[in-house]
Motif scaffolding. Structure first.
Motif, PDB file in Angstrom:
ATOM      1  N   PRO A   1       0.844  -1.195   0.000  1.00 58.02           N
ATOM      2  CA  PRO A   1       0.000   0.000   0.000  1.00 58.02           C
ATOM      3  C   PRO A   1       0.879   1.244   0.000  1.00 58.02           C
ATOM      4  O   PRO A   1       2.062   1.178   0.322  1.00 58.02           O
ATOM      5  CB  PRO A   1      -0.784  -0.109   1.309  1.00 58.02           C
ATOM      6  N   ILE A   2       0.293   2.372  -0.347  1.00 60.26           N
ATOM      7  CA  ILE A   2       1.040   3.628  -0.368  1.00 60.26           C
ATOM      8  C   ILE A   2       1.328   4.053   1.063  1.00 60.26           C
ATOM      9  O   ILE A   2       0.437   4.113   1.906  1.00 60.26           O
ATOM     10  CB  ILE A   2       0.247   4.708  -1.110  1.00 60.26           C
ATOM     11  N   SER A   3       2.580   4.354   1.343  1.00 62.01           N
ATOM     12  CA  SER A   3       3.027   4.731   2.678  1.00 62.01           C
ATOM     13  C   SER A   3       2.658   6.170   2.996  1.00 62.01           C
ATOM     14  O   SER A   3       2.429   6.989   2.113  1.00 62.01           O
ATOM     15  CB  SER A   3       4.543   4.578   2.753  1.00 62.01           C
ATOM     16  N   ALA A   4       2.678   6.496   4.271  1.00 62.47           N
ATOM     17  CA  ALA A   4       2.457   7.870   4.711  1.00 62.47           C
ATOM     18  C   ALA A   4       3.563   8.790   4.219  1.00 62.47           C
ATOM     19  O   ALA A   4       3.393   9.993   4.132  1.00 62.47           O
ATOM     20  CB  ALA A   4       2.382   7.920   6.237  1.00 62.47           C
TER      21      ALA A   4
ATOM     22  N   ARG B   1      -0.427  11.154 -10.049  1.00 65.83           N
ATOM     23  CA  ARG B   1      -0.985  11.077 -11.399  1.00 65.83           C
ATOM     24  C   ARG B   1      -0.052  11.653 -12.458  1.00 65.83           C
ATOM     25  O   ARG B   1      -0.396  11.691 -13.624  1.00 65.83           O
ATOM     26  CB  ARG B   1      -2.319  11.813 -11.426  1.00 65.83           C
ATOM     27  N   GLN B   2       1.092  12.142 -12.066  1.00 70.25           N
ATOM     28  CA  GLN B   2       2.020  12.734 -13.021  1.00 70.25           C
ATOM     29  C   GLN B   2       2.468  11.710 -14.059  1.00 70.25           C
ATOM     30  O   GLN B   2       2.618  10.526 -13.750  1.00 70.25           O
ATOM     31  CB  GLN B   2       3.276  13.264 -12.323  1.00 70.25           C
ATOM     32  N   LYS B   3       2.704  12.199 -15.277  1.00 65.53           N
ATOM     33  CA  LYS B   3       3.225  11.321 -16.322  1.00 65.53           C
ATOM     34  C   LYS B   3       4.663  10.936 -16.034  1.00 65.53           C
ATOM     35  O   LYS B   3       5.085   9.829 -16.293  1.00 65.53           O
ATOM     36  CB  LYS B   3       3.167  12.016 -17.673  1.00 65.53           C
ATOM     37  N   PHE B   4       5.419  11.887 -15.523  1.00 69.14           N
ATOM     38  CA  PHE B   4       6.835  11.660 -15.274  1.00 69.14           C
ATOM     39  C   PHE B   4       7.071  11.539 -13.780  1.00 69.14           C
ATOM     40  O   PHE B   4       6.524  12.284 -12.994  1.00 69.14           O
ATOM     41  CB  PHE B   4       7.665  12.814 -15.843  1.00 69.14           C
ATOM     42  N   VAL B   5       7.894  10.596 -13.411  1.00 69.65           N
ATOM     43  CA  VAL B   5       8.192  10.351 -12.009  1.00 69.65           C
ATOM     44  C   VAL B   5       9.566  10.940 -11.715  1.00 69.65           C
ATOM     45  O   VAL B   5      10.527  10.687 -12.429  1.00 69.65           O
ATOM     46  CB  VAL B   5       8.186   8.838 -11.712  1.00 69.65           C
ATOM     47  N   ASP B   6       9.641  11.728 -10.645  1.00 67.80           N
ATOM     48  CA  ASP B   6      10.930  12.318 -10.311  1.00 67.80           C
ATOM     49  C   ASP B   6      11.609  11.526  -9.203  1.00 67.80           C
ATOM     50  O   ASP B   6      11.051  10.584  -8.638  1.00 67.80           O
ATOM     51  CB  ASP B   6      10.791  13.793  -9.938  1.00 67.80           C
ATOM     52  N   GLU B   7      12.843  11.916  -8.908  1.00 63.26           N
ATOM     53  CA  GLU B   7      13.646  11.190  -7.927  1.00 63.26           C
ATOM     54  C   GLU B   7      13.016  11.190  -6.545  1.00 63.26           C
ATOM     55  O   GLU B   7      13.109  10.193  -5.818  1.00 63.26           O
ATOM     56  CB  GLU B   7      15.051  11.800  -7.847  1.00 63.26           C
ATOM     57  N   GLU B   8      12.366  12.286  -6.174  1.00 65.15           N
ATOM     58  CA  GLU B   8      11.754  12.353  -4.840  1.00 65.15           C
ATOM     59  C   GLU B   8      10.622  11.343  -4.699  1.00 65.15           C
ATOM     60  O   GLU B   8      10.471  10.723  -3.639  1.00 65.15           O
ATOM     61  CB  GLU B   8      11.246  13.762  -4.562  1.00 65.15           C
ATOM     62  N   LEU B   9       9.843  11.165  -5.742  1.00 72.58           N
ATOM     63  CA  LEU B   9       8.750  10.200  -5.686  1.00 72.58           C
ATOM     64  C   LEU B   9       9.297   8.772  -5.608  1.00 72.58           C
ATOM     65  O   LEU B   9       8.788   7.945  -4.855  1.00 72.58           O
ATOM     66  CB  LEU B   9       7.827  10.352  -6.895  1.00 72.58           C
ATOM     67  N   ILE B  10      10.355   8.499  -6.349  1.00 74.17           N
ATOM     68  CA  ILE B  10      10.982   7.176  -6.293  1.00 74.17           C
ATOM     69  C   ILE B  10      11.548   6.922  -4.903  1.00 74.17           C
ATOM     70  O   ILE B  10      11.351   5.852  -4.325  1.00 74.17           O
ATOM     71  CB  ILE B  10      12.075   7.041  -7.374  1.00 74.17           C
TER      72      ILE B  10
ATOM     73  N   ALA C   1      10.593   8.293  -2.103  1.00 69.24           N
ATOM     74  CA  ALA C   1       9.470   8.129  -1.177  1.00 69.24           C
ATOM     75  C   ALA C   1       8.871   6.733  -1.291  1.00 69.24           C
ATOM     76  O   ALA C   1       8.498   6.120  -0.277  1.00 69.24           O
ATOM     77  CB  ALA C   1       8.404   9.192  -1.444  1.00 69.24           C
ATOM     78  N   ALA C   2       8.795   6.208  -2.506  1.00 66.01           N
ATOM     79  CA  ALA C   2       8.267   4.860  -2.696  1.00 66.01           C
ATOM     80  C   ALA C   2       9.168   3.817  -2.049  1.00 66.01           C
ATOM     81  O   ALA C   2       8.685   2.881  -1.407  1.00 66.01           O
ATOM     82  CB  ALA C   2       8.106   4.570  -4.193  1.00 66.01           C
ATOM     83  N   ILE C   3      10.477   3.989  -2.193  1.00 73.37           N
ATOM     84  CA  ILE C   3      11.420   3.046  -1.584  1.00 73.37           C
ATOM     85  C   ILE C   3      11.320   3.105  -0.059  1.00 73.37           C
ATOM     86  O   ILE C   3      11.287   2.065   0.613  1.00 73.37           O
ATOM     87  CB  ILE C   3      12.853   3.303  -2.078  1.00 73.37           C
ATOM     88  N   VAL C   4      11.236   4.302   0.493  1.00 76.26           N
ATOM     89  CA  VAL C   4      11.058   4.454   1.943  1.00 76.26           C
ATOM     90  C   VAL C   4       9.767   3.774   2.377  1.00 76.26           C
ATOM     91  O   VAL C   4       9.733   3.065   3.390  1.00 76.26           O
ATOM     92  CB  VAL C   4      11.062   5.940   2.350  1.00 76.26           C
ATOM     93  N   GLY C   5       8.714   3.959   1.603  1.00 74.32           N
ATOM     94  CA  GLY C   5       7.429   3.329   1.929  1.00 74.32           C
ATOM     95  C   GLY C   5       7.505   1.821   1.923  1.00 74.32           C
ATOM     96  O   GLY C   5       6.957   1.161   2.807  1.00 74.32           O
ATOM     97  N   VAL C   6       8.197   1.257   0.948  1.00 78.50           N
ATOM     98  CA  VAL C   6       8.338  -0.196   0.869  1.00 78.50           C
ATOM     99  C   VAL C   6       9.110  -0.724   2.076  1.00 78.50           C
ATOM    100  O   VAL C   6       8.733  -1.722   2.693  1.00 78.50           O
ATOM    101  CB  VAL C   6       9.025  -0.608  -0.456  1.00 78.50           C
TER     102      VAL C   6
ATOM    103  N   GLU D   1      20.020  -3.218  -4.409  1.00 77.18           N
ATOM    104  CA  GLU D   1      21.100  -2.514  -3.721  1.00 77.18           C
ATOM    105  C   GLU D   1      20.598  -1.209  -3.110  1.00 77.18           C
ATOM    106  O   GLU D   1      20.957  -0.859  -1.976  1.00 77.18           O
ATOM    107  CB  GLU D   1      22.245  -2.238  -4.688  1.00 77.18           C
ATOM    108  N   VAL D   2      19.757  -0.491  -3.828  1.00 76.44           N
ATOM    109  CA  VAL D   2      19.191   0.763  -3.323  1.00 76.44           C
ATOM    110  C   VAL D   2      18.304   0.486  -2.105  1.00 76.44           C
ATOM    111  O   VAL D   2      18.378   1.191  -1.089  1.00 76.44           O
ATOM    112  CB  VAL D   2      18.393   1.494  -4.423  1.00 76.44           C
ATOM    113  N   VAL D   3      17.491  -0.556  -2.181  1.00 77.69           N
ATOM    114  CA  VAL D   3      16.616  -0.916  -1.067  1.00 77.69           C
ATOM    115  C   VAL D   3      17.445  -1.321   0.153  1.00 77.69           C
ATOM    116  O   VAL D   3      17.129  -0.931   1.288  1.00 77.69           O
ATOM    117  CB  VAL D   3      15.628  -2.030  -1.472  1.00 77.69           C
TER     118      VAL D   3
END
Length: 78
Positions: free
Chosen positions: A4-7, A16-25, A27-32, A67-69
């Motif tokens: 699920p999407i993390s806080a 909903r953005q077409k392009f994903v930036d580094e901050e969103l990536i 944040a997703a890794i932190v959420g995982v 490796e990033v995770v």
């Protein structure tokens, strides 16, 4: 992996953005990592999920992501 999407993940139109930036990536890794820890998973279990064959990433990309995770796991407070 189905998490699920993390806080920590930005909400609203950012998702909903077409392009994903580094901050969103990031944040997703932190959420995982957060969700895996909350579910009692070990780093090894999470790495197995990241490295599992899927249709989105090739082997080289999965290894890079693992490796990033792993770095995120070690750097983030428990």
């Amino acid at each position: 992996m189905n998490y699920p999407i993390s806080a920590h993940t930005p909400k609203g139109d950012v998702l909903r953005q077409k392009f994903v930036d580094e901050e969103l990536i990031a944040a997703a890794i932190v959420g995982v990592v957060d969700v895996a820890r909350l579910n009692g998973q070990s780093l090894e279990e999470l790495m197995a999920e990241v490295l599992a064959d899927d249709a989105l990433l090739d082997s080289k990309q999965r290894h890079w992501l693992s490796e990033v995770v792993a770095v995120a796991w070690e750097q983030l407070p428990s």
